[in-house]
Design a protein around this motif. Sequence first.
Motif, PDB file in Angstrom:
ATOM      1  N   ASP A  76       0.704  -1.086  -0.082  1.00  0.00           N
ATOM      2  CA  ASP A  76       0.125   0.083   0.080  1.00  0.00           C
ATOM      3  C   ASP A  76       0.894   1.331   0.032  1.00  0.00           C
ATOM      4  OD1 ASP A  76      -2.193   1.517   0.144  1.00  0.00           O
ATOM      5  OD2 ASP A  76      -2.581   1.552   2.219  1.00  0.00           O
ATOM      6  N   TYR A  79       2.021   2.562   3.453  1.00  0.00           N
ATOM      7  CA  TYR A  79       1.214   2.346   4.311  1.00  0.00           C
ATOM      8  C   TYR A  79       1.269   0.896   5.091  1.00  0.00           C
ATOM      9  CZ  TYR A  79      -0.124   7.342   4.033  1.00  0.00           C
ATOM     10  OH  TYR A  79      -0.073   8.589   3.880  1.00  0.00           O
ATOM     11  N   VAL A 116       2.251   5.286  10.773  1.00  0.00           N
ATOM     12  CA  VAL A 116       1.018   4.090  10.570  1.00  0.00           C
ATOM     13  C   VAL A 116       1.221   3.077  11.791  1.00  0.00           C
ATOM     14  CG1 VAL A 116       0.170   2.577   8.999  1.00  0.00           C
ATOM     15  CG2 VAL A 116       1.460   4.591   8.227  1.00  0.00           C
ATOM     16  N   HIS A 119      -1.578  -0.395  11.969  1.00  0.00           N
ATOM     17  CA  HIS A 119      -1.046  -1.782  11.430  1.00  0.00           C
ATOM     18  C   HIS A 119       0.120  -1.755  11.020  1.00  0.00           C
ATOM     19  CE1 HIS A 119      -3.421   0.686   8.510  1.00  0.00           C
ATOM     20  NE2 HIS A 119      -2.398   0.662   7.758  1.00  0.00           N
ATOM     21  N   PHE A 161     -10.188  -2.221   1.853  1.00  0.00           N
ATOM     22  CA  PHE A 161      -9.734  -2.688   0.489  1.00  0.00           C
ATOM     23  C   PHE A 161     -10.272  -3.749   0.059  1.00  0.00           C
ATOM     24  CE2 PHE A 161      -5.546   0.023   1.546  1.00  0.00           C
ATOM     25  CZ  PHE A 161      -6.299   1.265   1.249  1.00  0.00           C
ATOM     26  N   PHE A 180      -7.367  -2.885   6.647  1.00  0.00           N
ATOM     27  CA  PHE A 180      -7.194  -2.539   5.373  1.00  0.00           C
ATOM     28  C   PHE A 180      -6.707  -3.914   4.522  1.00  0.00           C
ATOM     29  CE2 PHE A 180      -7.190   0.919   7.714  1.00  0.00           C
ATOM     30  CZ  PHE A 180      -7.859   1.962   6.850  1.00  0.00           C
ATOM     31  N   GLN A 184      -1.397  -5.878   5.715  1.00  0.00           N
ATOM     32  CA  GLN A 184      -1.604  -4.804   6.643  1.00  0.00           C
ATOM     33  C   GLN A 184      -2.213  -5.210   7.972  1.00  0.00           C
ATOM     34  OE1 GLN A 184      -3.517  -1.799   3.965  1.00  0.00           O
ATOM     35  NE2 GLN A 184      -1.952  -0.455   4.358  1.00  0.00           N
ATOM     36  N   ARG A 214       1.935  13.104  11.614  1.00  0.00           N
ATOM     37  CA  ARG A 214       0.508  12.639  11.146  1.00  0.00           C
ATOM     38  C   ARG A 214       0.164  11.407  11.588  1.00  0.00           C
ATOM     39  NH1 ARG A 214      -1.805   9.183   7.003  1.00  0.00           N
ATOM     40  NH2 ARG A 214      -3.545  10.296   6.300  1.00  0.00           N
ATOM     41  N   ASP A 216      -1.732   8.314  10.869  1.00  0.00           N
ATOM     42  CA  ASP A 216      -2.537   7.478  10.021  1.00  0.00           C
ATOM     43  C   ASP A 216      -3.803   6.675  10.623  1.00  0.00           C
ATOM     44  OD1 ASP A 216      -2.709   6.457   7.212  1.00  0.00           O
ATOM     45  OD2 ASP A 216      -2.755   4.508   8.172  1.00  0.00           O
ATOM     46  N   THR A 217      -4.825   6.898  10.137  1.00  0.00           N
ATOM     47  CA  THR A 217      -6.208   6.024  10.651  1.00  0.00           C
ATOM     48  C   THR A 217      -6.264   5.932  12.337  1.00  0.00           C
ATOM     49  OG1 THR A 217      -5.091   4.178  10.406  1.00  0.00           O
ATOM     50  CG2 THR A 217      -6.365   4.602   8.433  1.00  0.00           C
ATOM     51  N   GLU A 285      -5.561  11.623  11.549  1.00  0.00           N
ATOM     52  CA  GLU A 285      -6.673  11.428  10.235  1.00  0.00           C
ATOM     53  C   GLU A 285      -7.576  10.676  10.945  1.00  0.00           C
ATOM     54  OE1 GLU A 285      -6.938   8.985   6.122  1.00  0.00           O
ATOM     55  OE2 GLU A 285      -5.927   8.022   7.783  1.00  0.00           O
ATOM     56  N   HIS A 350      -3.385  12.510  -0.607  1.00  0.00           N
ATOM     57  CA  HIS A 350      -3.062  11.372  -1.396  1.00  0.00           C
ATOM     58  C   HIS A 350      -4.411  10.302  -1.669  1.00  0.00           C
ATOM     59  CE1 HIS A 350      -2.298  10.164   2.518  1.00  0.00           C
ATOM     60  NE2 HIS A 350      -2.237   8.784   2.235  1.00  0.00           N
ATOM     61  N   ASP A 351      -5.369  10.692  -0.834  1.00  0.00           N
ATOM     62  CA  ASP A 351      -6.526   9.654  -0.980  1.00  0.00           C
ATOM     63  C   ASP A 351      -7.472   9.737  -1.640  1.00  0.00           C
ATOM     64  OD1 ASP A 351      -5.006   7.605   0.746  1.00  0.00           O
ATOM     65  OD2 ASP A 351      -5.677   8.540   2.427  1.00  0.00           O
ATOM     66  N   ARG A 418      -6.454   5.394  -6.281  1.00  0.00           N
ATOM     67  CA  ARG A 418      -5.834   6.857  -5.746  1.00  0.00           C
ATOM     68  C   ARG A 418      -4.647   7.332  -6.657  1.00  0.00           C
ATOM     69  NH1 ARG A 418      -5.368   4.449   0.235  1.00  0.00           N
ATOM     70  NH2 ARG A 418      -4.556   2.882  -1.223  1.00  0.00           N
ATOM     71  N   ARG A 422      -1.717  11.124  -7.405  1.00  0.00           N
ATOM     72  CA  ARG A 422      -0.366  10.988  -7.009  1.00  0.00           C
ATOM     73  C   ARG A 422       0.566  10.948  -8.011  1.00  0.00           C
ATOM     74  NH1 ARG A 422      -1.751   5.414  -3.356  1.00  0.00           N
ATOM     75  NH2 ARG A 422      -2.933   6.429  -1.739  1.00  0.00           N
TER      76      ARG A 422
HETATM   77  C1  GLC Z   1      -4.714   6.066   5.547  1.00  0.00           C
HETATM   78  C2  GLC Z   1      -3.844   6.592   4.329  1.00  0.00           C
HETATM   79  C3  GLC Z   1      -4.171   5.731   3.189  1.00  0.00           C
HETATM   80  C4  GLC Z   1      -3.885   4.001   3.225  1.00  0.00           C
HETATM   81  C5  GLC Z   1      -4.755   3.787   4.659  1.00  0.00           C
HETATM   82  C6  GLC Z   1      -4.198   2.383   5.149  1.00  0.00           C
HETATM   83  O1  GLC Z   1      -6.246   6.323   5.010  1.00  0.00           O
HETATM   84  O2  GLC Z   1      -4.146   7.907   4.160  1.00  0.00           O
HETATM   85  O3  GLC Z   1      -3.195   6.094   2.100  1.00  0.00           O
HETATM   86  O4  GLC Z   1      -4.154   3.243   2.462  1.00  0.00           O
HETATM   87  O5  GLC Z   1      -4.761   4.677   5.871  1.00  0.00           O
HETATM   88  O6  GLC Z   1      -3.295   2.575   6.076  1.00  0.00           O
END
Ligand code: GLC
Length: 556
Positions: A76, A79, A116, A119, A161, A180, A184, A214, A216-217, A285, A350-351, A418, A422
Amino acid sequence: MSNSNNFFNGSLSEDWWKSAVFYQIYPRSFCDSNNDGIGDLRGVINKLDHLNDGNGGGLGIDAIWLSPFFPSPQADFGYDVSDYCDIDSDYGTLDDFDKLVFEAHKRKIRVVLDLVLNHSSDQHDWFKESRVDRTNSKADWYVWANPKPNGEPPNNWLAVFGGAAWTYEPLREQYYLHNFLAEQPDLNWYNSEVREALAEVVRFWMNRGVDGFRLDTANYYAYDRQLRDNPKRPAGSHPLEDGQEANPLSGYITKYSKDRPENIEFIHFLRKIFDEKENFTSIGEIGSSEGLEETLKLGADYVRHGDGLHMAYTFAMLSKEMNAEYFGHVVGFTEQMIEDGWPCWSLSNHDCTRMVTRFNCFAEREGFQQMMLLLLLSLRGTPIIYYGEEVDMEEYPITKEELRDPQGIRFWPDIKGRDGCRLPFPWDSAAPNQGFNTGKKPWLPAKNSLSLDQAQAYPESSYHVIKEMLKIRKTNPALQKGKFRQILLEGDCFVFERKTKDQTLLIAANFSTENHSIKLPLKVEENLTPQALKHSGSIKNERLSLPACGYFLGKV
Ligand code: GLC
Ligand code: CA
């Protein structure tokens, strides 16, 4: 070299992040310094002057946040982290990273990394050990559960996903959770050893001079420990759509697999570690898929009371919908909910589909883009510009052959993924691959219609509009710290005020494609609208005339 954080001592306040303008870099696509087709850290260093050269040149950005560049099998695109404390060879080395921090700080650009922590990659040593049996030292570091008696996954949770959020591991005769990709696996945040290991990751980067993270999730860390089924969403109820197509989860209310009330305790745990370093910041996020107000409320919950995140952004402004009423609602409701928290805004990342393509802005694409960027820079809260917005990067219609994003590969053609947001940054219209590198085929095509050299040569480009507005922000404190008050909403126009003790500013925007004339309840003394803006408003006889997609900034 690594401990270059002292550059800021004395010059910036504890809450520097409240007046800073952030810029998100997707390192894979920014600049490829060694011509292997993949952007890298040295590429970022080479282009820092574009963001801020430290002497008044460049856009005038105060902080960058970089999408992940840690070792990763790239299932990913970073990520999926297989080592939290190193750099993937695609992107460079720890020495390159130290140089990046040094060069950024020299220019007074702060550096924020994307962690991140929900996961890891399935190739992380922790997971490789965890999956082998039920008794190893990492056996409880991920979320393992027994199959149902019929062999099926433990519950009905779905992965963002695609497919079930559970994958079977024959060695343990158990399933593991992955919100995801199967590559992951979700870490088990309820295990204190896991939390301590992640705290060490945080400290590792803090000690290397990083100014914030930042996250993630950040609303996924906790899960329902009873593993209850997510309820089906009643037919006809519409969850918030993000800038991408609706995801498969939207058929369910995901109250047990994410957005758990107890998640906030894990955030408190992280905040204590962030507070070990002075002037540190964090941006979460919070991608809830519930209704708009629930989402904004949840985002606000994470930043109130000074013991949660410093900032959080939701997907509310990443939506396809955009008009004066929607904008006013998102901003007004956030202001109402956030109390002592601090807002954070981004219009693209980026999403989600590039803003200029995503919003239905008819014949006024650049006008709408510039108006939205100026609004972003006028709101109370920290703005995040996504790389390429200064050259109006548009969504690229990716073909099946060009697809790289696992989401697009899995759901093609219903969800195209996405990749389209990018693309390599277009530095130079005359150079191979628009100056991204020196000729090797980039990982995604270099195909933006406008390049930076062209934007710089055109006085009314978004590049000049942003650059001028960032200067205006620096000299008008009400734009940074002023209180927000809505003044009026009329004919798809939105007018608001930013006010400090010493300064009142009026901001107006016309979201429609028709000209509007508005009677203002306040007398404007001075027009501060960036001169580079073509679609700018003007005052005549106490009336504000706003062209289609026009913006106006004035001193009251
Ligand atoms: C967040 C990221 C995304 C990624 C997902 C899983 O939403 O911005 O790009 O695929 O987390 O880590
Ligand atoms: Ca490279």
